[in-house]
Scaffold this motif. Sequence first.
Motif, PDB file in Angstrom:
ATOM      1  N   ARG A   1      -9.891 -16.776  11.812  1.00 57.63           N
ATOM      2  CA  ARG A   1     -11.015 -16.919  12.757  1.00 57.63           C
ATOM      3  C   ARG A   1     -12.372 -16.717  12.073  1.00 57.63           C
ATOM      4  N   PHE A   2     -12.414 -15.835  11.089  1.00 54.25           N
ATOM      5  CA  PHE A   2     -13.658 -15.537  10.372  1.00 54.25           C
ATOM      6  C   PHE A   2     -13.609 -16.135   8.974  1.00 54.25           C
ATOM      7  N   THR A   3     -14.773 -16.564   8.492  1.00 51.78           N
ATOM      8  CA  THR A   3     -14.885 -17.095   7.137  1.00 51.78           C
ATOM      9  C   THR A   3     -16.088 -16.455   6.451  1.00 51.78           C
ATOM     10  N   ILE A   4     -15.825 -15.836   5.304  1.00 54.55           N
ATOM     11  CA  ILE A   4     -16.902 -15.234   4.536  1.00 54.55           C
ATOM     12  C   ILE A   4     -17.268 -16.171   3.388  1.00 54.55           C
TER      13      ILE A   4
ATOM     14  N   LEU B   1     -21.099 -14.541   7.242  1.00 50.79           N
ATOM     15  CA  LEU B   1     -19.832 -14.361   7.948  1.00 50.79           C
ATOM     16  C   LEU B   1     -19.847 -15.299   9.148  1.00 50.79           C
ATOM     17  N   GLN B   2     -19.053 -16.362   9.071  1.00 52.13           N
ATOM     18  CA  GLN B   2     -18.893 -17.279  10.180  1.00 52.13           C
ATOM     19  C   GLN B   2     -17.762 -16.759  11.054  1.00 52.13           C
ATOM     20  N   MET B   3     -18.090 -16.467  12.309  1.00 56.40           N
ATOM     21  CA  MET B   3     -17.112 -15.883  13.226  1.00 56.40           C
ATOM     22  C   MET B   3     -16.843 -16.875  14.352  1.00 56.40           C
ATOM     23  N   ASP B   4     -15.619 -17.355  14.421  1.00 58.59           N
ATOM     24  CA  ASP B   4     -15.201 -18.302  15.442  1.00 58.59           C
ATOM     25  C   ASP B   4     -14.117 -17.682  16.325  1.00 58.59           C
ATOM     26  N   SER B   5     -13.904 -18.316  17.472  1.00 57.39           N
ATOM     27  CA  SER B   5     -12.873 -17.839  18.415  1.00 57.39           C
ATOM     28  C   SER B   5     -13.026 -16.334  18.666  1.00 57.39           C
TER      29      SER B   5
ATOM     30  N   TYR C   1      -9.531 -10.616   3.844  1.00 58.60           N
ATOM     31  CA  TYR C   1      -9.885 -10.406   5.239  1.00 58.60           C
ATOM     32  C   TYR C   1      -8.975  -9.369   5.883  1.00 58.60           C
ATOM     33  N   ALA C   2      -9.502  -8.713   6.901  1.00 57.13           N
ATOM     34  CA  ALA C   2      -8.655  -7.889   7.750  1.00 57.13           C
ATOM     35  C   ALA C   2      -7.699  -8.799   8.500  1.00 57.13           C
ATOM     36  N   ASP C   3      -6.491  -8.324   8.744  1.00 59.00           N
ATOM     37  CA  ASP C   3      -5.500  -9.142   9.443  1.00 59.00           C
ATOM     38  C   ASP C   3      -6.024  -9.592  10.808  1.00 59.00           C
ATOM     39  N   SER C   4      -6.815  -8.761  11.450  1.00 64.46           N
ATOM     40  CA  SER C   4      -7.279  -9.049  12.810  1.00 64.46           C
ATOM     41  C   SER C   4      -8.258 -10.223  12.874  1.00 64.46           C
TER      42      SER C   4
ATOM     43  N   GLN D   1     -13.310   4.084  14.149  1.00 65.67           N
ATOM     44  CA  GLN D   1     -13.743   4.227  12.765  1.00 65.67           C
ATOM     45  C   GLN D   1     -14.221   2.883  12.213  1.00 65.67           C
ATOM     46  N   ARG D   2     -15.088   2.962  11.212  1.00 65.52           N
ATOM     47  CA  ARG D   2     -15.536   1.745  10.541  1.00 65.52           C
ATOM     48  C   ARG D   2     -14.356   1.124   9.822  1.00 65.52           C
ATOM     49  N   GLU D   3     -14.271  -0.196   9.868  1.00 69.36           N
ATOM     50  CA  GLU D   3     -13.178  -0.905   9.208  1.00 69.36           C
ATOM     51  C   GLU D   3     -13.696  -2.095   8.415  1.00 69.36           C
ATOM     52  N   LEU D   4     -12.950  -2.428   7.369  1.00 71.31           N
ATOM     53  CA  LEU D   4     -13.286  -3.591   6.554  1.00 71.31           C
ATOM     54  C   LEU D   4     -13.015  -4.857   7.349  1.00 71.31           C
ATOM     55  N   VAL D   5     -13.930  -5.802   7.285  1.00 70.44           N
ATOM     56  CA  VAL D   5     -13.737  -7.099   7.927  1.00 70.44           C
ATOM     57  C   VAL D   5     -13.409  -8.161   6.871  1.00 70.44           C
ATOM     58  N   ALA D   6     -14.268  -8.272   5.862  1.00 70.46           N
ATOM     59  CA  ALA D   6     -14.066  -9.296   4.838  1.00 70.46           C
ATOM     60  C   ALA D   6     -14.867  -8.955   3.590  1.00 70.46           C
TER      61      ALA D   6
END
Length: 122
Positions: free
Chosen positions: A66-69, A80-84, A59-62, A44-49
């Motif tokens: 690691r991510f910065t909006i 959305l900066q996605m690291d690691s 942010y989503a706990d997952s 299912q679609r999920e919220l990221v940030a």
Amino acid sequence: QVQLVESGGGLVQPGGSLRLSCAASGSIFSINTMGWDRQAPGKQRELVARVTTGGSTNYADSVKGRFTISRDNAKNTVYLQMDSLKPEDTAVYYCNADQVVVPGSPYGIDYWGKGTLVTVSS
């Protein structure tokens, strides 16, 4: 007409980084919250940030840590900066603009982009 155009997806190795961008175009008076959701294959679609006009984020706990909006209100653009990155981050990422008000309208409408694919694989 308001449109959201995403960019920045692609293939990256585990541990790598990507930066997604989403620009809202058209005659826009204001936008409330902007953000990103994702949908992995078979899930299912999920919220990221999300980020508000004032810069408050959630942010989503997952993805926490690691991510910065971030957001440029003058450009109606969200990033959305996605690291690691991990293989489980593989998904189509969708941009959202909540309660978009156009000149002459008292009501806000939610808009979604068409999505950009992020694949994390070695």
